[in-house]
Design an enzyme around this catalytic site. Sequence first.
Site: not given
Length: 267
Positions: A128-129, A191, A132
């Site tokens: 997920h990070e 997100e 980004h």
Amino acid sequence: MKKGYSMLAGVFTCCFFIAGCSTSPTGRSQLKLYSNSQISQQGTLAFTQIKEKQKVSTSGKYNRYVQCVSTAITKHAPKKVFGGKWEVVVFDSKQVNAFALPGGKIGVYTGLLNVAKNQDQLAAVIGHEVGHVIAEHGNERMSNSALVGVGLQVADTALKSQDVKQSKVIMSALGVGSQVAVTLPFSRIQETEADQIGLELMAKAGFNPKQSVELWKNMQKASNGEKPFELLSTHPAPQTRISDLNKHMASAIAVQAKASDKPSCRI
């Protein structure tokens, strides 16, 4: 008064029109005003500052574990995002958190390892990070903030030039409105997008995508129900997040089935 409102509407119409100049990996319109080198420099600088302020973990088992998962994930990140070896640092803190920065930087707090119960759940967070970074959300956030700031200044000048009554009241409301209507929902969109990118990324790396849902169940339990209303939060509510992840689960499982990698990362 109507002239003032028309000018405000015009300012933000222009802002949103300009925002369609680029496209994210999921096909969403983005505004990116900064070069990749500028954003990478900012990411590297921020990471250096964090390392100076936060206690870095010297635990060999934690560092090996986090490095193992991170390496498996970043192996499948596009080289145009970062072509070198990603720097991974474990911070000795109770924070249940992790982050990735442009320039190939990943930080994981030891508190997260109490909630992410296995390699697959940790991979969901790191994926997920890194998502980004892949989607250039840092560039987008900086650009969006700059645009909103310029919009507010122009609107303020227009109101004053037209001698609009109660201009301060309107500007105050506009500031709140830009925060609730633009900045916060914008972050929630990012997100959700990072979740989608991260889900595919962890699947490509051979991790079990179903564990991303279990991770958010754990997160929900760990928060003890203390969660702000989703409307005023920069993050989607856990149930919303789980629902969105499940929408893409079938395709992620299909990707994992074809993955040649079989990670084996353990503390």
